[in-house]
Each structure stands twice: as structure tokens, then as C-alpha cells.
Design a protein around this motif. Structure first.
Motif, PDB file in Angstrom:
ATOM      1  N   GLN A 121       0.850  -1.194   0.000  1.00 50.28           N
ATOM      2  CA  GLN A 121       0.000   0.000   0.000  1.00 50.28           C
ATOM      3  C   GLN A 121       0.889   1.248   0.000  1.00 50.28           C
ATOM      4  N   ASP A 122       0.382   2.347  -0.579  1.00 53.39           N
ATOM      5  CA  ASP A 122       1.219   3.548  -0.703  1.00 53.39           C
ATOM      6  C   ASP A 122       1.144   4.453   0.541  1.00 53.39           C
ATOM      7  N   ASP A 123       1.416   3.857   1.711  1.00 52.61           N
ATOM      8  CA  ASP A 123       1.408   4.671   2.940  1.00 52.61           C
ATOM      9  C   ASP A 123       2.494   4.165   3.898  1.00 52.61           C
ATOM     10  N   ASP A 124       2.498   4.681   5.135  1.00 51.97           N
ATOM     11  CA  ASP A 124       3.551   4.290   6.070  1.00 51.97           C
ATOM     12  C   ASP A 124       3.544   2.788   6.352  1.00 51.97           C
ATOM     13  N   TYR A 125       2.354   2.194   6.360  1.00 48.76           N
ATOM     14  CA  TYR A 125       2.242   0.748   6.562  1.00 48.76           C
ATOM     15  C   TYR A 125       2.932   0.006   5.406  1.00 48.76           C
ATOM     16  N   GLY A 126       2.637   0.441   4.187  1.00 48.79           N
ATOM     17  CA  GLY A 126       3.224  -0.192   3.002  1.00 48.79           C
ATOM     18  C   GLY A 126       4.738  -0.033   2.966  1.00 48.79           C
ATOM     19  N   ILE A 127       5.217   1.139   3.373  1.00 50.36           N
ATOM     20  CA  ILE A 127       6.671   1.382   3.376  1.00 50.36           C
ATOM     21  C   ILE A 127       7.348   0.424   4.359  1.00 50.36           C
ATOM     22  N   THR A 128       6.721   0.239   5.520  1.00 46.73           N
ATOM     23  CA  THR A 128       7.291  -0.662   6.524  1.00 46.73           C
ATOM     24  C   THR A 128       7.361  -2.093   5.984  1.00 46.73           C
ATOM     25  N   VAL A 129       6.268  -2.526   5.353  1.00 44.24           N
ATOM     26  CA  VAL A 129       6.237  -3.879   4.785  1.00 44.24           C
ATOM     27  C   VAL A 129       7.344  -4.021   3.740  1.00 44.24           C
ATOM     28  N   ARG A 130       7.452  -3.019   2.881  1.00 48.99           N
ATOM     29  CA  ARG A 130       8.448  -3.071   1.791  1.00 48.99           C
ATOM     30  C   ARG A 130       9.876  -3.071   2.356  1.00 48.99           C
ATOM     31  N   ASP A 131      10.103  -2.245   3.382  1.00 52.06           N
ATOM     32  CA  ASP A 131      11.448  -2.184   3.984  1.00 52.06           C
ATOM     33  C   ASP A 131      11.847  -3.549   4.559  1.00 52.06           C
ATOM     34  N   GLY A 132      10.905  -4.177   5.274  1.00 48.89           N
ATOM     35  CA  GLY A 132      11.171  -5.498   5.846  1.00 48.89           C
ATOM     36  C   GLY A 132      11.453  -6.517   4.749  1.00 48.89           C
ATOM     37  N   PHE A 133      10.651  -6.470   3.702  1.00 49.52           N
ATOM     38  CA  PHE A 133      10.803  -7.392   2.571  1.00 49.52           C
ATOM     39  C   PHE A 133      12.164  -7.186   1.905  1.00 49.52           C
ATOM     40  N   ASP A 134      12.487  -5.919   1.638  1.00 44.62           N
ATOM     41  CA  ASP A 134      13.744  -5.605   0.939  1.00 44.62           C
ATOM     42  C   ASP A 134      14.972  -6.082   1.718  1.00 44.62           C
ATOM     43  N   SER A 135      14.885  -6.001   3.062  1.00 42.28           N
ATOM     44  CA  SER A 135      16.056  -6.411   3.847  1.00 42.28           C
ATOM     45  C   SER A 135      16.322  -7.911   3.665  1.00 42.28           C
ATOM     46  N   VAL A 136      15.259  -8.713   3.563  1.00 41.10           N
ATOM     47  CA  VAL A 136      15.455 -10.157   3.360  1.00 41.10           C
ATOM     48  C   VAL A 136      15.878 -10.429   1.915  1.00 41.10           C
ATOM     49  N   VAL A 137      15.301  -9.675   0.983  1.00 45.07           N
ATOM     50  CA  VAL A 137      15.660  -9.841  -0.438  1.00 45.07           C
ATOM     51  C   VAL A 137      17.167  -9.663  -0.596  1.00 45.07           C
ATOM     52  N   LYS A 138      17.677  -8.641   0.084  1.00 43.32           N
ATOM     53  CA  LYS A 138      19.104  -8.331  -0.005  1.00 43.32           C
ATOM     54  C   LYS A 138      19.931  -9.442   0.659  1.00 43.32           C
ATOM     55  N   ALA A 139      19.498  -9.846   1.838  1.00 46.71           N
ATOM     56  CA  ALA A 139      20.257 -10.849   2.597  1.00 46.71           C
ATOM     57  C   ALA A 139      20.227 -12.219   1.921  1.00 46.71           C
ATOM     58  N   LYS A 140      19.085 -12.583   1.366  1.00 45.54           N
ATOM     59  CA  LYS A 140      18.951 -13.943   0.797  1.00 45.54           C
ATOM     60  C   LYS A 140      18.998 -13.942  -0.726  1.00 45.54           C
ATOM     61  N   LYS A 141      19.230 -12.766  -1.298  1.00 43.43           N
ATOM     62  CA  LYS A 141      19.318 -12.622  -2.759  1.00 43.43           C
ATOM     63  C   LYS A 141      18.106 -13.261  -3.453  1.00 43.43           C
ATOM     64  N   LEU A 142      16.918 -12.831  -3.040  1.00 42.13           N
ATOM     65  CA  LEU A 142      15.690 -13.385  -3.634  1.00 42.13           C
ATOM     66  C   LEU A 142      15.476 -12.809  -5.033  1.00 42.13           C
ATOM     67  N   ASN A 143      14.876 -13.609  -5.881  1.00 43.71           N
ATOM     68  CA  ASN A 143      14.599 -13.180  -7.253  1.00 43.71           C
ATOM     69  C   ASN A 143      13.201 -12.566  -7.313  1.00 43.71           C
ATOM     70  N   VAL A 144      13.118 -11.233  -7.253  1.00 40.24           N
ATOM     71  CA  VAL A 144      11.818 -10.550  -7.246  1.00 40.24           C
ATOM     72  C   VAL A 144      11.435 -10.186  -8.687  1.00 40.24           C
ATOM     73  N   VAL A 145      10.341 -10.781  -9.173  1.00 37.36           N
ATOM     74  CA  VAL A 145       9.949 -10.554 -10.565  1.00 37.36           C
ATOM     75  C   VAL A 145       8.761  -9.596 -10.678  1.00 37.36           C
ATOM     76  N   TYR A 146       8.085  -9.347  -9.563  1.00 37.97           N
ATOM     77  CA  TYR A 146       6.968  -8.387  -9.593  1.00 37.97           C
ATOM     78  C   TYR A 146       6.965  -7.566  -8.312  1.00 37.97           C
ATOM     79  N   SER A 147       6.859  -6.267  -8.475  1.00 34.97           N
ATOM     80  CA  SER A 147       6.795  -5.384  -7.316  1.00 34.97           C
ATOM     81  C   SER A 147       5.776  -4.280  -7.597  1.00 34.97           C
ATOM     82  N   GLY A 148       4.629  -4.366  -6.962  1.00 34.24           N
ATOM     83  CA  GLY A 148       3.554  -3.396  -7.200  1.00 34.24           C
ATOM     84  C   GLY A 148       3.305  -2.527  -5.983  1.00 34.24           C
ATOM     85  N   ASN A 149       2.682  -1.399  -6.233  1.00 35.34           N
ATOM     86  CA  ASN A 149       2.378  -0.455  -5.169  1.00 35.34           C
ATOM     87  C   ASN A 149       1.002   0.133  -5.464  1.00 35.34           C
ATOM     88  N   TYR A 150       0.032  -0.182  -4.623  1.00 36.52           N
ATOM     89  CA  TYR A 150      -1.327   0.295  -4.927  1.00 36.52           C
ATOM     90  C   TYR A 150      -1.721   1.454  -4.023  1.00 36.52           C
TER      91      TYR A 150
END
Lengths: 386, 290
Positions: free
Chosen positions: A178-207
């Protein structure tokens, strides 16, 4: 003689200053009752969390009152509606503190609202236990009178994504937030694991907050070939997303976050919701602790309130239990200073709805243990996985 | 190609819902000259009543449809009689503010009467998925597109051939002259509120069928309003078509430009259209003789 008088006056003044305003009877406390205030969204879509949390507070208060109150004083609950509008939260908190003159605060509304109201809480010095929307800003830096029961959104997301990544190695990932503080928090948490585990992210949407139709978003997810999907909606959004995926005949491994982990969601998702993963720090209602809580709650609330129980009722209940216990430990003449000091001494308090709660010197966040759950569409419930 | 078709079908389905609500806006504006900012809330209330009928009286589609239409008529008439009629002759600004106040009251009523939980409207149909080739569509989505097209034809015939429809057009064109011709403007206004409530309510019920009921449903009014502006505030049929255009534009923008563009695409479109045709695609140019 004059020297003695001056010394006595000085001593008296020093003593008064040391005891501070708490020595003068703190507001919200009489011979027969103690007032506890709360401001929650009771109208509009977020009422789903506000009403449920307030029911949790009521259950804990009713339980304490049934056992004779706090050292003989009955607890009276003063609840205000903010409609999830920040300006109204500030207004509501000022009202319960200045006009209703409550002794302590519980709640308070959503994450943005709690953050906005923090200067008012700090300035007043009122003992406060926040339980609805735990975000780091509320305990970093620690405020003397503000305690937070729960777990941070960031930690929750990190725990969930780590679990899904370990369970689905080498898979393609999709995320929508979601495009608010809640969404930013979710994305930040997700990104930290993506970076650490080198996940292959093929879709990233923001509503945009309030979006109700996710047909094009889920079609994009399908086209991307994502096999693991983190649905970053709250409630209605996650339902809409899962139903779109069902329409598109795809079923990626899906994770949702705790604000959307309420049982009626599963009924609306239908078969599309079967097997989705969720992370939370409160017990699922399908487990023994959840069932015991419902049994306890039944005689203490109305039929309508009982129907409104969800995970936020458990967070509200736990926070109220901790606050009540702290006031109780202050004995016959509780003060703000004593309550804050006793809250700080909270150590492994059992509430039955989450792991034991502890605070400490300079620690204002209970840092609850997380667990992963999986949805079972047949029984419309979430069951623990690990 | 399949991607494009899927986007178009989904866009038409949500656009048809916007279109129905937009027609509700236009019916009131055309008859009373008023923009009803409580349109989304009226839509939501009718959908909640339909859900209540389905869970308490009967889940039969005809019972739910008849009950919801009756409830929508009553809702429209009550609002017109108790809230809007006393405002007759008052400045337009004050009347519009009344509709905003009404919107807030109706929005809050959801929590007082029902609850904040999302609910599914189950009438035994509309939720199933049909596959047109490899493209999945819910039956309710196909039904709402068909309903909008049928209503567009029916409303065109109503305004063109029925006495009441001609009377409504007369009041819209010049209410004083219409009054001199024996037409009761207040009756026409009441009828317009009832018709608007029913048309928009149908959109709300279809939304609840295809998606879900929740207290956030009132936001459909905000999405449908650009459709009315696009089609023309005084163009009932144009508003319906405007809804379809907004739905398709949103979905194509979301599908090709990214999720974030979906919600702004409709508004971007009306800005462009209004620069060229300030009265909307199908609206009538307002000519004042000096």
C-alpha cells in the motif's frame, strides 16, 4: 531560629519537588474508581481493529472488576472514537486526559495516529500502554511514560519472508504494498530479506490506499511468473487479490501480515485462501490458548461484542492486563510515578494470549515472540506451523 | 493479446459498476441541478440492505433483487423528503454541503447498524468463474456489463417516450415553465432521487457480488464521479458510457504503466477531456443569452 526555619523550608520544598506532581493526587482516581482512557477508530473501515482492541480492554477490565477491582477501586473505561483521523486522535487524547481526567491510557488507534499523539502523551506524563499498531517510532527513543506491547511490523515481515524463503528456495517472488507508512514498513522489511537472501523478485507493485479492484495488478503478477507472493494489503485488499488470483487460475505460495489475519477474511477468500501463510505474535483462536480466551471472554462481553472479537482483542487484552497489574502493585495509593515504575518492572507477565510480557529499565517495547500460521479453509481458521 | 483482452474485460466489469453509480449522479443533477456527494454512501447502504435480506429473509436472487430495489426507492424518497426538500430555494452551496453531511451520516450508519467486517453477498449466483478460452471472468462481472447496457437502452427509451421521462426533461430544462405546464417539480425531484438511488444501488449490489461488502465501499462514489464528469453531468446515458471508459482506462494504465498509475489514470483522462469539452463528452453546452 531564622536559619532553622530556612533549612526546614528548603527541606520541605526539596521534598515536594522530589515527589513531584504525583504526590498530589493524580487525576482519574477516587476512593471508589480508577479511570482508564482510550481512543480508537470505532467508525469506518479501521473500526475492525479499533472496536476489537477496545473489546480486549473491556474484557481485561471486566475480569479485574469481577475480582474486586484494583485494590478495592473499580475500573471505569473511557473510550473515544477518532474515526482513524489523526486530528481527531489528538483531540480525543487531549479530551480524555484534560476533561475526563483519566489515570492511564490504553490503545491508541493506528500507527500514524499513535505517532502523531506522542508529544501530547509525553508532555502529560500519563502512564500509557500502546497495543494496536506497534511501530519503532513509539519506543525508539524510549519515552518515560509510554510502553508498547507487541512486535514491530519490520520484524514481522522479516520473520515471514525468511520463513517463506527457506521453505521455497530458488523461487520467483512477487510483492504488492500500500502507498502509505504501513506499506513502506512492509516493503522495507521485505527488501532487507531480499538483499540478505538474494531473492529473485519478478513483480513489485504499489497500490493506492482504498483501491478495490486488483484485476490489472494480479494479471501483472501472473505474467511475471511469480511463485511466492507477499500480499501487502490489509483486509479487503488481500481478499480482492486472492479472488483475482483464483479467477486467473493461479495459486502462488502466499503470505499475509497480521493486520489481515482475522478469521472472517478466510470465509470471504473461500478456497482461494486455503494454505496462505501469516505471521503473528498472538495465539490463533483455533489453538488451545485461543479457545480458552474465547471461553473467558464469553460471559464478560455482550453477544455483539463477542462477535467482534479478533486478534486485536487479544493485543488489547494483554496490554490492559499489564497496565492493571502495574497499578495494582502500587497498592492503595497508586500514582503515575509508581505506575510507570511498576510498568518498567513488568517481568514475564502471563496473559495467555501471547508470550510472557516484559519491559525493563529503558526498555519500553515488549518484543513479542513471533509465530507462523497457515490458513485452513475447511475450518476457517489459522493453525500454527512452527 | 490475451493479456489485453483480460484487461479490457476486467475494465469493462468495474467500469460498468462506475457507470451505474455515475448515472445515479447524473439523474439527480439533470433533474435538480444538484451534485449529490452522498451517492457512494447511498450505493453502499443499498448493498448492505441487499446483504441483510440475503442473510435474514432469503438468499433467493429475486427476493434479494426486489427487496433491494424497494429499499433503494424508499431510501431515495426519504432523503428527498426529509433532507433535500427543505433545502429547496436555498443557495446551491448550502444544499451541496447538506449532501456532504448526509454522506458522513450514512457512512457512520454502517458501523452502527452493521459492523466493520467485510461480508460476502451470496445469492447463489454471480460468484462463479466462467472461462472464455483461457480468460477467466466471474459471472457477476458479465451480468453487470449486460445490466448496464440494458439500463442504458431502457433509460434512453424512458426519457424519449414516457410521459414521466418527458416531464423530467422539462423540469431539467426550465422548472418554472414546466410548473406552468402543470408538472409538479417536487414530484419530479422525488422521482429523480428514487431512480438515482435504485440505479446506483444496482451498481452497489453487483460490486458486493463480484467483490465484497465493506465500509470502504462508499469510495465507489469517488471513482464514479469522474465518470459523470467525463460523460457529462447532465448526460445520464453519457455518464454510463463514461464509467466504462474510466474502467477500461484504469485497467489499461494499471496493466501497462504499473499499479500506481491505475488510480490516477481516470482523473488524468478527465483533465484532458475537460480541457477540450468542459461540459463532458456527452454533456450539453450551457448557453446563456444576455
Amino acid at each position: 531560629m531564622i536559619r532553622h526555619l530556612a533549612a526546614a523550608s528548603l527541606l520541605l520544598t526539596t521534598a515536594c519537588l522530589a515527589i513531584g506532581p504525583a504526590a498530589a493526587a493524580d487525576p482519574g482516581i477516587t476512593d471508589s474508581e480508577i479511570l482508564i482512557g482510550d481512543v480508537e477508530p470505532l467508525t469506518g473501515p479501521p473500526a475492525l481493529l479499533g472496536v476489537a482492541a477496545s473489546i480486549g480492554h473491556k474484557i481485561a477490565i471486566a475480569e479485574a472488576n469481577a475480582a474486586g477491582g484494583i485494590n478495592g477501586r473499580k475500573i471505569r473505561y473511557v473510550l473515544e472514537d477518532d474515526g482513524y483521523v489523526t486530528a481527531r486522535t489528538i483531540q480525543g487524547v487531549k479530551k480524555v486526559i484534560d476533561v475526563d481526567k483519566v489515570f492511564a491510557m490504553l490503545g491508541i488507534s493506528g500507527s500514524g495516529q499513535s505517532i502523531a499523539v506522542m508529544p501530547v502523551l509525553e508532555k502529560s506524563g500519563i502512564p500509557t500502554v500502546i497495543d494496536v499498531a506497534p511501530v519503532k517510532f513509539l519506543w525508539e527513543p524510549p519515552r518515560k511514560n509510554v510502553f508498547v506491547v507487541g512486535q514491530s511490523y519490520e520484524e514481522g515481515i522479516v520473520h515471514l519472508v525468511n520463513f517463506l524463503a527457506d521453505k521455497n528456495p530458488g523461487r520467483k517472488w512477487g510483492l504488492i504494498t500500500q502507498d502509505d507508512d504501513y506499506g513502506i514498513t512492509v516493503r522495507d522489511g521485505f527488501d532487507s530479506v531480499v538483499k540478505a537472501k538474494k531473492l529473485n523478485v519478478v513483480y513489485s507493485g504499489n497500490y493506492k490506499k482504498g483501491q478495490q479492484d486488483f484485476s490489472s495488478d494480479m494479471l501483472q503478477l501472473k505474467e511475471s511468473g511469480a511463485e511466492v507472493f507477499l500480499a501487502g494489503g490489509i483486509i479487503a485488499e488481500n481478499i480482492a487479490m486472492m479472488k483475482e488470483l483464483e479467477k486467473l487460475s493461479i495459486k502462488p505460495v502466499t503470505g499475509i501480515f497480521w493486520p489481515g489475519r482475522i478469521e472472517p477474511v478466510l470465509k470471504l477468500m473461500g478456497p482461494a485462501g486455503d494454505g496462505i501463510y501469516a505471521v503473528d505474535y498472538v495465539e490463533p483462536f483455533a489453538g488451545a490458548a485461543g479457545k480458552a480466551f474465547l471461553e473467558k471472554a464469553k460471559p464478560l462481553v455482550s453477544e455483539a461484542e463477542f462477535k467482534g472479537i479478533n486478534r486485536y482483542t487479544m493485543t488489547g487484552y494483554a496490554a490492559a492486563k499489564v497496565l492493571i497489574a502495574a497499578i495494582e502493585r502500587c497498592g492503595k495509593q497508586p500514582t503515575w510515578a509508581c505506575t510507570i515504575s511498576e510498568l518498567e518492572k513488568t517481568k514475564n507477565v502471563e496473559t495467555g494470549v501471547m508470550a510472557p510480557i516484559s519491559f525493563g529499565p529503558g526498555v519500553r517495547f515488549s518484543n513479542q515472540k513471533l509465530q507462523i500460521m497457515q490458513a485452513d479453509a475447511a475450518t476457517l481458521s489459522f493453525k500454527p506451523v512452527d | 493479446m490475451q493479456y489485453l483482452i483480460q484487461l479490457l474485460i476486467s475494465g469493462l466489469a468495474i467500469g460498468a459498476i462506475y457507470g451505474l453509480i455515475a448515472m445515479g449522479f447524473a439523474v439527480i443533477y439533470k433533474s435538480t441541478g444538484l451534485v449529490n456527494f452522498a451517492q457512494g454512501e447511498m450505493t453502499m447502504i443499498t448493498a448492505y440492505i441487499a446483504w441483510t435480506i440475503s442473510t435474514t429473509v432469503s438468499g433467493n436472487v429475486f427476493v434479494v433483487a426486489a427487496g433491494a430495489i424497494l429499499a433503494a426507492v424508499l431510501l431515495g424518497l426519504i432523503i428527498e423528503r426529509l433532507v433535500m426538500r427543505p433545502m429547496l430555494g436555498e443557495p446551491v452551496f448550502a444544499t451541496v454541503m447538506v449532501t456532504i453531511g448526509l454522506a458522513v451520516i450514512l457512512r457512520s450508519a454502517i458501523n452502527f447498524i452493521w459492523d466493520a467486517y467485510p461480508h460476502g453477498l451470496d445469492i447463489g449466483m454471480g460468484r462463479g468463474i466462467v472461462h472464455l478460452g483461457s480468460i477467466g471472468v466471474r459471472t457477476g462481472q458479465l451480468a453487470v456489463i449486460a445490466t448496464l447496457l440494458l439500463l442504458l437502452a431502457a433509460i434512453w427509451a424512458f426519457f424519449r417516450y414516457s410521459k414521466v421521462g418527458v416531464a423530467m426533461r422539462a423540469v431539467a430544462a426550465d422548472d418554472r415553465t414546466a410548473l406552468l405546464m402543470g408538472i409538479s417539480a417536487t414530484r419530479v425531484h422525488a422521482l429523480a432521487w428514487a431512480a438515482s438511488s435504485v440505479i446506483a444501488g444496482i451498481g452497489g449490489v453487483f460490486f458486493a457480488l463480484s467483490y465484497d461488502l465493506s465500509p470502504a465501499m462508499f469510495q465507489l462514489g469517488l471513482k464514479a464521479f469522474p465518470a459523470t464528469i467525463l460523460g457529462g453531468l447532465d448526460a445520464v446515458l453519457g455518464s454510463g458510457i463514461g464509467g466504462l471508459l474510466i474502467g477500461i482506462t484504469e485497467n489499461l494504465a494499471g496493466g501497462y504503466l504499473g499499479s500506481g498509475m491505475k488510480e490516477v489514470a481516470g482523473f488524468a483522462m478527465i483533465i484532458v477531456v475537460l480541457m477540450v469539452r468542459p461540459f463532458g463528452i456527452f454533456g450539453e453546452r450551457d448557453i446563456e443569452r444576455v
